[in-house]
Design a protein around this motif. Sequence first.
Motif, mmCIF file in Angstrom:
data_model
loop_
_atom_site.group_PDB
_atom_site.id
_atom_site.type_symbol
_atom_site.label_atom_id
_atom_site.label_comp_id
_atom_site.label_asym_id
_atom_site.label_seq_id
_atom_site.Cartn_x
_atom_site.Cartn_y
_atom_site.Cartn_z
ATOM 1 N N ASP A 164 4.632 -41.827 -8.619
ATOM 2 C CA ASP A 164 4.730 -42.322 -9.997
ATOM 3 C C ASP A 164 3.351 -42.589 -10.598
ATOM 4 O O ASP A 164 3.088 -42.243 -11.751
ATOM 5 N N THR A 165 2.469 -43.188 -9.810
ATOM 6 C CA THR A 165 1.115 -43.491 -10.291
ATOM 7 C C THR A 165 0.340 -42.212 -10.581
ATOM 8 O O THR A 165 -0.302 -42.087 -11.630
ATOM 9 N N ILE A 166 0.397 -41.255 -9.655
ATOM 10 C CA ILE A 166 -0.312 -39.984 -9.860
ATOM 11 C C ILE A 166 0.209 -39.302 -11.118
ATOM 12 O O ILE A 166 -0.568 -38.857 -11.973
ATOM 13 N N ALA A 167 1.532 -39.218 -11.249
ATOM 14 C CA ALA A 167 2.134 -38.544 -12.413
ATOM 15 C C ALA A 167 1.785 -39.252 -13.716
ATOM 16 O O ALA A 167 1.619 -38.604 -14.752
ATOM 17 N N HIS A 168 1.658 -40.563 -13.665
ATOM 18 C CA HIS A 168 1.373 -41.319 -14.889
ATOM 19 C C HIS A 168 -0.078 -41.178 -15.349
ATOM 20 O O HIS A 168 -0.339 -41.077 -16.550
ATOM 21 N N GLY A 169 -1.024 -41.149 -14.404
ATOM 22 C CA GLY A 169 -2.405 -41.214 -14.859
ATOM 23 C C GLY A 169 -3.416 -40.308 -14.206
ATOM 24 O O GLY A 169 -4.604 -40.373 -14.541
ATOM 25 N N PHE A 170 -2.987 -39.444 -13.259
ATOM 26 C CA PHE A 170 -3.997 -38.686 -12.527
ATOM 27 C C PHE A 170 -3.741 -37.197 -12.409
ATOM 28 O O PHE A 170 -4.685 -36.427 -12.269
ATOM 29 N N GLY A 171 -2.493 -36.771 -12.378
ATOM 30 C CA GLY A 171 -2.261 -35.352 -12.185
ATOM 31 C C GLY A 171 -0.805 -34.975 -12.285
ATOM 32 O O GLY A 171 0.061 -35.806 -12.539
ATOM 33 N N LYS A 172 -0.563 -33.711 -12.069
ATOM 34 C CA LYS A 172 0.792 -33.159 -12.133
ATOM 35 C C LYS A 172 1.401 -33.241 -10.737
ATOM 36 O O LYS A 172 0.816 -32.776 -9.769
ATOM 37 N N VAL A 173 2.593 -33.824 -10.636
ATOM 38 C CA VAL A 173 3.312 -33.937 -9.375
ATOM 39 C C VAL A 173 4.418 -32.887 -9.378
ATOM 40 O O VAL A 173 5.287 -32.899 -10.248
ATOM 41 N N ILE A 174 4.349 -31.969 -8.421
ATOM 42 C CA ILE A 174 5.337 -30.890 -8.325
ATOM 43 C C ILE A 174 5.719 -30.673 -6.856
ATOM 44 O O ILE A 174 5.062 -31.200 -5.951
ATOM 45 N N THR A 175 6.737 -29.865 -6.628
ATOM 46 C CA THR A 175 7.140 -29.539 -5.258
ATOM 47 C C THR A 175 6.300 -28.381 -4.724
ATOM 48 O O THR A 175 5.664 -27.638 -5.480
ATOM 49 N N CYS A 176 6.366 -28.212 -3.423
ATOM 50 C CA CYS A 176 5.675 -27.086 -2.795
ATOM 51 C C CYS A 176 6.244 -25.756 -3.286
ATOM 52 O O CYS A 176 5.493 -24.804 -3.507
ATOM 53 N N ALA A 177 7.563 -25.698 -3.484
ATOM 54 C CA ALA A 177 8.178 -24.453 -3.979
ATOM 55 C C ALA A 177 7.638 -24.096 -5.357
ATOM 56 O O ALA A 177 7.341 -22.927 -5.632
ATOM 57 N N GLN A 178 7.488 -25.089 -6.228
ATOM 58 C CA GLN A 178 6.925 -24.827 -7.560
ATOM 59 C C GLN A 178 5.477 -24.349 -7.449
ATOM 60 O O GLN A 178 5.063 -23.439 -8.170
ATOM 61 N N MET A 179 4.722 -24.942 -6.534
ATOM 62 C CA MET A 179 3.332 -24.525 -6.346
ATOM 63 C C MET A 179 3.274 -23.110 -5.799
ATOM 64 O O MET A 179 2.451 -22.305 -6.235
ATOM 65 N N ARG A 180 4.158 -22.787 -4.879
ATOM 66 C CA ARG A 180 4.162 -21.441 -4.318
ATOM 67 C C ARG A 180 4.505 -20.391 -5.371
ATOM 68 O O ARG A 180 3.937 -19.294 -5.359
ATOM 69 N N GLU A 181 5.390 -20.728 -6.299
ATOM 70 C CA GLU A 181 5.689 -19.800 -7.404
ATOM 71 C C GLU A 181 4.431 -19.484 -8.187
ATOM 72 O O GLU A 181 4.158 -18.328 -8.501
ATOM 73 N N ARG A 182 3.657 -20.519 -8.505
ATOM 74 C CA ARG A 182 2.413 -20.319 -9.259
ATOM 75 C C ARG A 182 1.404 -19.504 -8.436
ATOM 76 O O ARG A 182 0.756 -18.592 -8.949
ATOM 77 N N LEU A 183 1.285 -19.811 -7.162
ATOM 78 C CA LEU A 183 0.367 -19.066 -6.305
ATOM 79 C C LEU A 183 0.782 -17.602 -6.181
ATOM 80 O O LEU A 183 -0.068 -16.710 -6.165
ATOM 81 N N ASP A 184 2.086 -17.353 -6.133
ATOM 82 C CA ASP A 184 2.578 -15.972 -6.078
ATOM 83 C C ASP A 184 2.229 -15.215 -7.353
ATOM 84 O O ASP A 184 1.897 -14.026 -7.308
ATOM 85 N N GLU A 185 2.276 -15.890 -8.508
ATOM 86 C CA GLU A 185 1.873 -15.276 -9.781
ATOM 87 C C GLU A 185 0.388 -14.894 -9.729
ATOM 88 O O GLU A 185 -0.001 -13.803 -10.162
ATOM 89 N N ILE A 186 -0.429 -15.796 -9.210
ATOM 90 C CA ILE A 186 -1.872 -15.530 -9.098
ATOM 91 C C ILE A 186 -2.111 -14.324 -8.181
ATOM 92 O O ILE A 186 -2.925 -13.453 -8.472
ATOM 93 N N ALA A 187 -1.374 -14.292 -7.060
ATOM 94 C CA ALA A 187 -1.516 -13.170 -6.120
ATOM 95 C C ALA A 187 -1.155 -11.846 -6.787
ATOM 96 O O ALA A 187 -1.845 -10.840 -6.596
ATOM 97 N N LYS A 188 -0.071 -11.828 -7.571
ATOM 98 C CA LYS A 188 0.336 -10.603 -8.286
ATOM 99 C C LYS A 188 -0.749 -10.162 -9.247
ATOM 100 O O LYS A 188 -1.078 -8.977 -9.339
ATOM 101 N N ASP A 189 -1.307 -11.115 -10.003
ATOM 102 C CA ASP A 189 -2.365 -10.795 -10.953
ATOM 103 C C ASP A 189 -3.603 -10.235 -10.256
ATOM 104 O O ASP A 189 -4.253 -9.324 -10.773
ATOM 105 N N ARG A 190 -3.920 -10.742 -9.100
ATOM 106 C CA ARG A 190 -5.083 -10.268 -8.330
ATOM 107 C C ARG A 190 -4.889 -8.843 -7.836
ATOM 108 O O ARG A 190 -5.847 -8.092 -7.691
ATOM 109 N N ASN A 191 -3.633 -8.491 -7.550
ATOM 110 C CA ASN A 191 -3.356 -7.182 -6.962
ATOM 111 C C ASN A 191 -3.021 -6.104 -7.989
ATOM 112 O O ASN A 191 -2.646 -5.003 -7.612
ATOM 113 N N LYS A 192 -3.144 -6.398 -9.270
ATOM 114 C CA LYS A 192 -2.864 -5.397 -10.316
ATOM 115 C C LYS A 192 -3.957 -4.366 -10.367
ATOM 116 O O LYS A 192 -5.093 -4.570 -10.139
#
Length: 192
Positions: A164-192
């Motif tokens: 709650d503290t991190i989400a309120h004032g320091f950063g975005k709190v997400i799940t590992c699955a959500q982070m992996r989705e973003r990382l997979d997007e980055i990987a796709k962009d790198r391999n174009k």
Amino acid sequence: MPGGLNSSKLALLVIDMQNAFTRAANPILKNVNATITSARRAGVPVIFSQHGHPDPENEVKTSVIVNWWGASGSIKKGSFDAQLLPNLDVAPDEVILDEKTTYDAFYKTRLKSLLDKENVDTVIISGVLTQFCCETTTRSAFVQNYDIIFLSDGTGPPYKPTLDTIAHGFGKVITCAQMRERLDEIAKDRNK
């Protein structure tokens, strides 16, 4: 201005996944390892911290953290407790910050210089302990102008007040699955 979840200048920090913290680390190990794999595919640096003290008996008077926990409650560098978990996915060429002696992975370590060398603007926080080393490192990264992504199920043990503290004032709190989705997007962009 830092980039956050939309950034491609990320680094994954894996904080203190050591034998001393097996009980907190084991429930998140599968998520952390899967996120490490996704980070590598995306070309995102993975940096591990390893907390330990060269001589806890003699550091009681010079180290506030050893004084707080006592010499017997502190992790001795080189001991079994100091070793990274055997099932943690660490590649031979990845950085292990074994000079970490307090909750903050930036304090008197090479972490900032490593991040700056890679032009990182956003750090992804995973590891243990949520309310101690992960939270302190997050706060330190924030005041050093890094954007933060904090993995709710990639930090342990679960500790809602920290999330709650991190989400309120320091950063975005997400799940590992959500982070992996973003990382997979980055990987796709790198391999174009």
